[in-house]
Write a protein that holds these residues in place. Structure first.
Motif, PDB file in Angstrom:
ATOM      1  N   MET A   1       0.833  -1.183   0.000  1.00  0.00           N
ATOM      2  CA  MET A   1       0.000   0.000   0.000  1.00  0.00           C
ATOM      3  C   MET A   1       0.881   1.250   0.000  1.00  0.00           C
ATOM      4  O   MET A   1       0.692   2.138  -0.806  1.00  0.00           O
ATOM      5  N   PHE A   2       1.831   1.302   0.928  1.00  0.00           N
ATOM      6  CA  PHE A   2       2.650   2.497   1.067  1.00  0.00           C
ATOM      7  C   PHE A   2       3.604   2.677  -0.110  1.00  0.00           C
ATOM      8  O   PHE A   2       3.856   3.803  -0.525  1.00  0.00           O
ATOM      9  N   LEU A   3       4.148   1.590  -0.635  1.00  0.00           N
ATOM     10  CA  LEU A   3       5.157   1.713  -1.682  1.00  0.00           C
ATOM     11  C   LEU A   3       4.579   2.039  -3.047  1.00  0.00           C
ATOM     12  O   LEU A   3       5.315   2.499  -3.920  1.00  0.00           O
ATOM     13  N   LEU A   4       3.316   1.801  -3.270  1.00  0.00           N
ATOM     14  CA  LEU A   4       2.738   2.100  -4.575  1.00  0.00           C
ATOM     15  C   LEU A   4       1.824   3.319  -4.529  1.00  0.00           C
ATOM     16  O   LEU A   4       1.982   4.259  -5.318  1.00  0.00           O
ATOM     17  N   LEU A   5       0.898   3.340  -3.609  1.00  0.00           N
ATOM     18  CA  LEU A   5      -0.079   4.420  -3.572  1.00  0.00           C
ATOM     19  C   LEU A   5       0.532   5.741  -3.103  1.00  0.00           C
ATOM     20  O   LEU A   5       0.249   6.794  -3.676  1.00  0.00           O
TER      21      LEU A   5
ATOM     22  N   SER B   1      -2.208   4.934   5.567  1.00  0.00           N
ATOM     23  CA  SER B   1      -2.382   4.337   6.883  1.00  0.00           C
ATOM     24  C   SER B   1      -3.836   3.942   7.117  1.00  0.00           C
ATOM     25  O   SER B   1      -4.112   2.863   7.652  1.00  0.00           O
ATOM     26  N   LEU B   2      -4.755   4.806   6.717  1.00  0.00           N
ATOM     27  CA  LEU B   2      -6.177   4.470   6.887  1.00  0.00           C
ATOM     28  C   LEU B   2      -6.591   3.307   5.995  1.00  0.00           C
ATOM     29  O   LEU B   2      -7.387   2.455   6.388  1.00  0.00           O
ATOM     30  N   LEU B   3      -6.063   3.265   4.780  1.00  0.00           N
ATOM     31  CA  LEU B   3      -6.433   2.187   3.857  1.00  0.00           C
ATOM     32  C   LEU B   3      -5.810   0.855   4.238  1.00  0.00           C
ATOM     33  O   LEU B   3      -6.332  -0.199   3.870  1.00  0.00           O
ATOM     34  N   SER B   4      -4.702   0.890   4.962  1.00  0.00           N
ATOM     35  CA  SER B   4      -4.073  -0.376   5.362  1.00  0.00           C
ATOM     36  C   SER B   4      -4.603  -0.881   6.693  1.00  0.00           C
ATOM     37  O   SER B   4      -4.116  -1.877   7.213  1.00  0.00           O
ATOM     38  N   ASN B   5      -5.596  -0.224   7.248  1.00  0.00           N
ATOM     39  CA  ASN B   5      -6.188  -0.638   8.508  1.00  0.00           C
ATOM     40  C   ASN B   5      -6.976  -1.926   8.302  1.00  0.00           C
ATOM     41  O   ASN B   5      -7.855  -2.003   7.463  1.00  0.00           O
TER      42      ASN B   5
ATOM     43  N   ASP C   1       4.211   2.440  10.496  1.00  0.00           N
ATOM     44  CA  ASP C   1       2.769   2.266  10.608  1.00  0.00           C
ATOM     45  C   ASP C   1       2.416   0.835  11.012  1.00  0.00           C
ATOM     46  O   ASP C   1       1.514   0.625  11.816  1.00  0.00           O
ATOM     47  N   GLY C   2       3.119  -0.129  10.469  1.00  0.00           N
ATOM     48  CA  GLY C   2       2.887  -1.516  10.861  1.00  0.00           C
ATOM     49  C   GLY C   2       3.201  -1.754  12.325  1.00  0.00           C
ATOM     50  O   GLY C   2       2.516  -2.525  13.004  1.00  0.00           O
ATOM     51  N   TYR C   3       4.233  -1.082  12.820  1.00  0.00           N
ATOM     52  CA  TYR C   3       4.566  -1.214  14.236  1.00  0.00           C
ATOM     53  C   TYR C   3       3.514  -0.538  15.108  1.00  0.00           C
ATOM     54  O   TYR C   3       3.138  -1.060  16.153  1.00  0.00           O
TER      55      TYR C   3
ATOM     56  N   LEU D   1       2.165  14.608   3.346  1.00  0.00           N
ATOM     57  CA  LEU D   1       1.330  14.527   4.543  1.00  0.00           C
ATOM     58  C   LEU D   1       0.038  13.750   4.292  1.00  0.00           C
ATOM     59  O   LEU D   1      -0.260  12.776   4.980  1.00  0.00           O
ATOM     60  N   LEU D   2      -0.731  14.151   3.325  1.00  0.00           N
ATOM     61  CA  LEU D   2      -2.021  13.505   3.042  1.00  0.00           C
ATOM     62  C   LEU D   2      -1.874  12.079   2.515  1.00  0.00           C
ATOM     63  O   LEU D   2      -2.569  11.177   2.997  1.00  0.00           O
ATOM     64  N   PRO D   3      -0.966  11.795   1.549  1.00  0.00           N
ATOM     65  CA  PRO D   3      -0.861  10.405   1.082  1.00  0.00           C
ATOM     66  C   PRO D   3      -0.462   9.402   2.158  1.00  0.00           C
ATOM     67  O   PRO D   3      -0.956   8.281   2.170  1.00  0.00           O
ATOM     68  N   MET D   4       0.414   9.790   3.073  1.00  0.00           N
ATOM     69  CA  MET D   4       0.822   8.847   4.120  1.00  0.00           C
ATOM     70  C   MET D   4      -0.314   8.575   5.100  1.00  0.00           C
ATOM     71  O   MET D   4      -0.523   7.449   5.531  1.00  0.00           O
ATOM     72  N   GLY D   5      -1.072   9.604   5.450  1.00  0.00           N
ATOM     73  CA  GLY D   5      -2.235   9.386   6.312  1.00  0.00           C
ATOM     74  C   GLY D   5      -3.288   8.534   5.627  1.00  0.00           C
ATOM     75  O   GLY D   5      -3.905   7.658   6.240  1.00  0.00           O
TER      76      GLY D   5
END
Length: 134
Positions: free
Chosen positions: A1-5, A115-119, A52-54, A108-112
């Motif tokens: 999720m983090f590496l592509l989006l 994080s929400l999408l990987s929940n 985020d995983g931690y 700022l916005l993409p990382m947040g």
């Protein structure tokens, strides 16, 4: 999720801002800005994804998203300032500091959002220790 989006959203935002500034005159400049932002965002996104995983173990999703966004922003600012210091000089002029802050705000916005999408709290199954025949 983090590496592509994450890097894709940052590259899209940089492409839109560069297109608004440069217009249709200089398409190669817009492409270079988008590709550079994508490549510089990948290591920051990887580190932010690990953090985020931690944090997923003990924090609620909204608080984790805010903290992850702040960590991603700080990582982007640190990366820009470190690269400038390594390449040019040990003192950072105010223009570069403003550019580093802009780079941080772009992340700022993409990382947040990542994080929400990987929940995955709703998809977790609770395993019991009881035997199946009980």
């Amino acid at each position: 999720m983090f590496l592509l989006l994450g890097p894709s959203l940052v590259a899209l935002a940089v492409w839109m801002v560069a297109a608004a500034i440069a217009g249709r005159i200089d398409d190669s400049f817009i492409g270079v800005c988008a590709i550079t932002s994508f490549l510089l965002t990948v290591p920051v996104s990887a580190i932010t994804g690990l953090v985020d995983g931690y944090l997923a173990r003990g924090l609620p999703a909204l608080l984790r998203a805010l903290l992850t966004a702040a960590i991603g922003m700080t990582g982007a600012i640190g990366l820009v300032l470190a690269l400038f210091t390594i390449m040019f000089s040990s003192t950072v002029p105010p223009e570069v500091m403003n550019g580093a802050l802009c780079a941080g705000f772009f992340l700022l916005l993409p990382m947040g959002l990542c994080s929400l999408l990987s929940n995955d709290d709703g998809n977790r199954q609770r395993h019991s220790i009881e035997p199946a025949c009980a």
